[in-house]
Design an enzyme around this catalytic site. Structure first.
Site, PDB file in Angstrom:
ATOM      1  N   LYS A  72     -12.957   0.054   7.322  1.00 54.52           N
ATOM      2  CA  LYS A  72     -12.750   0.098   8.762  1.00 54.52           C
ATOM      3  C   LYS A  72     -13.907   0.684   9.552  1.00 54.52           C
ATOM      4  O   LYS A  72     -13.938   0.571  10.775  1.00 54.52           O
ATOM      5  CB  LYS A  72     -11.452   0.832   9.089  1.00 54.52           C
ATOM      6  N   SER A  76      -3.933  -1.140  -1.325  1.00 55.51           N
ATOM      7  CA  SER A  76      -4.235  -2.476  -0.792  1.00 55.51           C
ATOM      8  C   SER A  76      -5.316  -3.147  -1.643  1.00 55.51           C
ATOM      9  O   SER A  76      -5.380  -4.379  -1.717  1.00 55.51           O
ATOM     10  CB  SER A  76      -4.649  -2.423   0.675  1.00 55.51           C
TER      11      SER A  76
HETATM   12  N1  PMP Z   1      -6.485  -2.055   3.360  1.00 58.36           N
HETATM   13  C1  PMP Z   1      -6.546  -0.861   3.949  1.00 58.36           C
HETATM   14  C2  PMP Z   1      -6.426   0.376   3.087  1.00 58.36           C
HETATM   15  C3  PMP Z   1      -6.687  -0.756   5.334  1.00 58.36           C
HETATM   16  O1  PMP Z   1      -6.733   0.449   5.936  1.00 58.36           O
HETATM   17  C4  PMP Z   1      -6.761  -1.954   6.107  1.00 58.36           C
HETATM   18  C5  PMP Z   1      -6.871  -1.850   7.602  1.00 58.36           C
HETATM   19  N2  PMP Z   1      -5.594  -1.765   8.214  1.00 58.36           N
HETATM   20  C6  PMP Z   1      -6.694  -3.194   5.444  1.00 58.36           C
HETATM   21  C7  PMP Z   1      -6.562  -3.194   4.072  1.00 58.36           C
HETATM   22  C8  PMP Z   1      -6.701  -4.498   6.194  1.00 58.36           C
HETATM   23  O2  PMP Z   1      -7.889  -4.738   6.898  1.00 58.36           O
HETATM   24  P1  PMP Z   1      -7.873  -5.527   8.276  1.00 58.36           P
HETATM   25  O3  PMP Z   1      -7.351  -4.576   9.327  1.00 58.36           O
HETATM   26  O4  PMP Z   1      -9.279  -5.920   8.518  1.00 58.36           O
HETATM   27  O5  PMP Z   1      -6.948  -6.704   8.150  1.00 58.36           O
END
Ligand code: PMP
Length: 321
Positions: free
Chosen positions: A63, A280
């Site tokens: 991010k 994630s």
């Molecule tokens: N994984 C994590 C740990 C995140 O913090 C985020 C951001 N919300 C994402 C995946 C997804 O990324 P994006 O916001 O670009 O879809």
């Protein structure tokens, strides 16, 4: 004598060439080869699996890319002016990134997060000097979005509402950074791009760039399998507020991952690949391995995904004990 025989690390040699700001260190993350991991899960020898180590960004997550781009564009066109406070909602990583960028650039940062986000995330935001506002944990990230809108509506002149869900700078950070890096690091060989959906900035931006380079590139979007499956950073879009930057027509394939599978793969990555990542990342690799395994056994494939952050912010959840 000894110093001359030592090989400097990449960071040391770059730092020695010229002094840089921590913000200059955003992006250009390593592309890790996870092919042995994919093979151990049953992928054929014709398939390669790679993953971007996004924890290498300042603030420890993907991010940093979006937060910095959002701030840069807002400063350039005057939306973030002197004396104004940046405010946004975030499940954690964007909050940490905004707080870091605000500390460097010298503007106050207010962040709305659901009360139940991990202790480490709250502590990191405060460590960078930002103000934390907690929203109803039962309303999740959508509750945080609603609360930030109320706060801004009550005093609009005070704030720059960064609005990562609807700000095109979010996906542009990946269109100009993540996508070109993947293209370059795979020498244009990427056949499948797999990314989790949170704000959708990563998927939309990097996917758009890769699709433009190679119209045959397959774009795979990963979500939790249902509303109750919590994978921090990802959204279950059917019941969430749809991000304005989302471009559903770009998705060639949707994949659903259970929280349990995300956890299993997260643990396997630590124990068999030495990668201590967040959940994630486990979800993204689970989906990417599935894509790799389903490719016809004679087909060449180069599957690329992202590891959005490392596992250190999730330790207090107790799942690694
Ligand atoms: N994984 C994590 C740990 C995140 O913090 C985020 C951001 N919300 C994402 C995946 C997804 O990324 P994006 O916001 O670009 O879809």
């Amino acid at each position: 004598m000894i110093a001359q025989t030592l090989t400097p690390t990449m960071t040391e040699s770059r730092a020695a060439d010229s002094a840089i700001s921590v913000l200059d260190d955003i992006g250009n993350t390593p592309l890790l080869d996870l092919t042995p991991f994919a093979r151990s899960c049953g992928a054929s020898e014709h398939v390669q699996l790679y993953a971007k180590a996004e924890w290498a960004n300042p603030g420890g997550s993907v991010k940093a890319r979006a937060a910095f781009k959002i701030v840069e564009e807002a400063e350039a066109d005057g939306r973030l002016g002197a004396g104004q406070t940046l405010i946004d909602s975030s499940s954690g990583n964007t909050a940490i990134a905004y707080a870091l960028v605000g500390a460097v650039r010298g503007f106050p940062v207010h962040l709305v997060m659901p009360k139940n986000v991990s202790r480490e995330r709250k502590a990191l935001v405060k460590a960078y000097g930002a103000t934390l506002i907690e929203s109803d944990p039962l309303e999740g990230s959508d509750g945080a979005i609603r609360l930030v809108r109320e706060i801004v509506a009550a005093d609009p002149g005070r704030y720059f509402y960064a609005d990562q869900y609807n700000n095109d700078a979010n996906w542009r950070a990946h269109y100009e950074g993540t996508g070109p890096e993947i293209w370059r690091q795979t020498q244009g060989r990427v056949t499948h791009f797999v990314a989790g959906l949170g704000t959708t900035g990563t998927f939309v931006g990097a996917g758009r760039f890769l699709r433009e380079q190679n119209p045959a590139a397959q774009l795979v979007a990963v979500q939790p399998e249902d509303e109750l499956s919590v994978i921090e950073g990802l959204k279950y879009l059917p019941t969430a507020i749809t991000p304005g930057i989302y471009a559903p027509s770009m998705v060639d394939r949707h994949m659903a991952v259970s929280a349990e599978t995300a956890w299993d793969v997260t643990q396997a990555l630590a124990r068999t690949a030495g990668l201590f990542v967040g959940f994630s990342s486990g979800a993204a690799v689970a989906a990417a391995v599935q894509v790799a395994k389903e490719l016809p056994h004679t087909a060449d494939g180069v599957v690329v995904t992202l590891l959005p952050d490392d596992g250190s912010k999730y330790v207090s959840l107790g799942l690694f004990d």
